[in-house]
Design a protein around this motif. Structure first.
Motif, PDB file in Angstrom:
ATOM      1  N   ILE A  38       4.197  -3.455  15.381  1.00  0.00           N
ATOM      2  CA  ILE A  38       5.235  -4.309  14.786  1.00  0.00           C
ATOM      3  C   ILE A  38       6.610  -3.644  14.757  1.00  0.00           C
ATOM      4  O   ILE A  38       7.526  -4.138  14.116  1.00  0.00           O
ATOM      5  CB  ILE A  38       4.826  -4.780  13.374  1.00  0.00           C
ATOM      6  N   ASN A  39       6.715  -2.521  15.455  1.00  0.00           N
ATOM      7  CA  ASN A  39       7.995  -1.844  15.639  1.00  0.00           C
ATOM      8  C   ASN A  39       8.649  -1.397  14.332  1.00  0.00           C
ATOM      9  O   ASN A  39       9.781  -1.759  14.023  1.00  0.00           O
ATOM     10  CB  ASN A  39       8.960  -2.713  16.449  1.00  0.00           C
ATOM     11  N   CYS A  40       7.900  -0.611  13.572  1.00  0.00           N
ATOM     12  CA  CYS A  40       8.454   0.000  12.364  1.00  0.00           C
ATOM     13  C   CYS A  40       7.909   1.411  12.249  1.00  0.00           C
ATOM     14  O   CYS A  40       7.087   1.830  13.068  1.00  0.00           O
ATOM     15  CB  CYS A  40       8.131  -0.831  11.117  1.00  0.00           C
ATOM     16  N   THR A  41       8.344   2.133  11.243  1.00  0.00           N
ATOM     17  CA  THR A  41       7.835   3.488  11.041  1.00  0.00           C
ATOM     18  C   THR A  41       6.508   3.431  10.288  1.00  0.00           C
ATOM     19  O   THR A  41       6.184   2.422   9.640  1.00  0.00           O
ATOM     20  CB  THR A  41       8.829   4.340  10.229  1.00  0.00           C
ATOM     21  N   ARG A  42       5.771   4.527  10.348  1.00  0.00           N
ATOM     22  CA  ARG A  42       4.522   4.588   9.581  1.00  0.00           C
ATOM     23  C   ARG A  42       4.806   4.481   8.088  1.00  0.00           C
ATOM     24  O   ARG A  42       4.049   3.845   7.356  1.00  0.00           O
ATOM     25  CB  ARG A  42       3.770   5.875   9.893  1.00  0.00           C
ATOM     26  N   ALA A  43       5.899   5.091   7.636  1.00  0.00           N
ATOM     27  CA  ALA A  43       6.253   5.025   6.209  1.00  0.00           C
ATOM     28  C   ALA A  43       6.533   3.582   5.791  1.00  0.00           C
ATOM     29  O   ALA A  43       6.121   3.161   4.706  1.00  0.00           O
ATOM     30  CB  ALA A  43       7.455   5.907   5.919  1.00  0.00           C
ATOM     31  N   GLU A  44       7.229   2.824   6.625  1.00  0.00           N
ATOM     32  CA  GLU A  44       7.507   1.417   6.310  1.00  0.00           C
ATOM     33  C   GLU A  44       6.213   0.610   6.237  1.00  0.00           C
ATOM     34  O   GLU A  44       6.022  -0.203   5.320  1.00  0.00           O
ATOM     35  CB  GLU A  44       8.452   0.807   7.352  1.00  0.00           C
ATOM     36  N   ALA A  45       5.316   0.836   7.182  1.00  0.00           N
ATOM     37  CA  ALA A  45       4.032   0.123   7.184  1.00  0.00           C
ATOM     38  C   ALA A  45       3.218   0.492   5.945  1.00  0.00           C
ATOM     39  O   ALA A  45       2.623  -0.377   5.302  1.00  0.00           O
ATOM     40  CB  ALA A  45       3.251   0.418   8.456  1.00  0.00           C
ATOM     41  N   GLN A  46       3.213   1.773   5.596  1.00  0.00           N
ATOM     42  CA  GLN A  46       2.466   2.223   4.415  1.00  0.00           C
ATOM     43  C   GLN A  46       3.052   1.621   3.138  1.00  0.00           C
ATOM     44  O   GLN A  46       2.305   1.188   2.263  1.00  0.00           O
ATOM     45  CB  GLN A  46       2.473   3.756   4.323  1.00  0.00           C
ATOM     46  N   ARG A  47       4.376   1.571   3.041  1.00  0.00           N
ATOM     47  CA  ARG A  47       5.006   0.954   1.864  1.00  0.00           C
ATOM     48  C   ARG A  47       4.668  -0.536   1.785  1.00  0.00           C
ATOM     49  O   ARG A  47       4.452  -1.078   0.695  1.00  0.00           O
ATOM     50  CB  ARG A  47       6.517   1.162   1.889  1.00  0.00           C
ATOM     51  N   ALA A  48       4.608  -1.206   2.920  1.00  0.00           N
ATOM     52  CA  ALA A  48       4.270  -2.628   2.930  1.00  0.00           C
ATOM     53  C   ALA A  48       2.830  -2.849   2.470  1.00  0.00           C
ATOM     54  O   ALA A  48       2.547  -3.800   1.729  1.00  0.00           O
ATOM     55  CB  ALA A  48       4.479  -3.216   4.325  1.00  0.00           C
ATOM     56  N   VAL A  49       1.926  -1.988   2.891  1.00  0.00           N
ATOM     57  CA  VAL A  49       0.527  -2.072   2.435  1.00  0.00           C
ATOM     58  C   VAL A  49       0.476  -1.899   0.923  1.00  0.00           C
ATOM     59  O   VAL A  49      -0.174  -2.686   0.214  1.00  0.00           O
ATOM     60  CB  VAL A  49      -0.352  -1.017   3.153  1.00  0.00           C
ATOM     61  N   GLN A  50       1.162  -0.894   0.411  1.00  0.00           N
ATOM     62  CA  GLN A  50       1.163  -0.643  -1.037  1.00  0.00           C
ATOM     63  C   GLN A  50       1.792  -1.806  -1.801  1.00  0.00           C
ATOM     64  O   GLN A  50       1.304  -2.210  -2.850  1.00  0.00           O
ATOM     65  CB  GLN A  50       1.887   0.667  -1.358  1.00  0.00           C
ATOM     66  N   ALA A  51       2.868  -2.362  -1.264  1.00  0.00           N
ATOM     67  CA  ALA A  51       3.517  -3.501  -1.913  1.00  0.00           C
ATOM     68  C   ALA A  51       2.596  -4.711  -1.942  1.00  0.00           C
ATOM     69  O   ALA A  51       2.551  -5.449  -2.936  1.00  0.00           O
ATOM     70  CB  ALA A  51       4.820  -3.846  -1.203  1.00  0.00           C
ATOM     71  N   ALA A  52       1.840  -4.934  -0.865  1.00  0.00           N
ATOM     72  CA  ALA A  52       0.901  -6.063  -0.827  1.00  0.00           C
ATOM     73  C   ALA A  52      -0.180  -5.902  -1.895  1.00  0.00           C
ATOM     74  O   ALA A  52      -0.580  -6.873  -2.540  1.00  0.00           O
ATOM     75  CB  ALA A  52       0.275  -6.183   0.561  1.00  0.00           C
TER      76      ALA A  52
END
Length: 94
Positions: A38-52
């Protein structure tokens, strides 16, 4: 849709991450692979998982570094997938 198609703080970023995890076969959905897809950083993806998890009650099963969505919490899976994958959304101007 890509993660950065939406502004910071927009829940649709989280939906793109969830749809990406859901679309991968079991054992394939690592944060690295999701971020690349999805063209983002691992940190961004991890933050999105935590936010969900925190905002929508989504729960995940983890097997090592791979994720599987075990519950969509208050979200409707079909609606999230449709929104995240819809080419009809004008994400930049919404």
């Amino acid at each position: 849709m890509q993660y950065r198609d939406f502004p910071k703080g927009d829940a649709r970023r989280y939906f793109v991450v969830l749809a990406s995890i859901d679309s991968m076969t079991k054992g394939e959905a690592t944060i690295h692979r999701v971020a690349t897809a999805i063209n983002c950083t691992r940190a961004e993806a991890q933050r999105a998982v935590q936010a969900a998890v925190e905002q929508f009650g989504v729960t995940f099963e983890r097997d090592g570094s791979t994720y599987t969505i075990s519950s969509w919490g208050v979200l409707k899976k079909s609606g999230v997938i449709e929104l995240a994958n819809s080419p009809l959304i004008d994400a930049k101007n919404s």
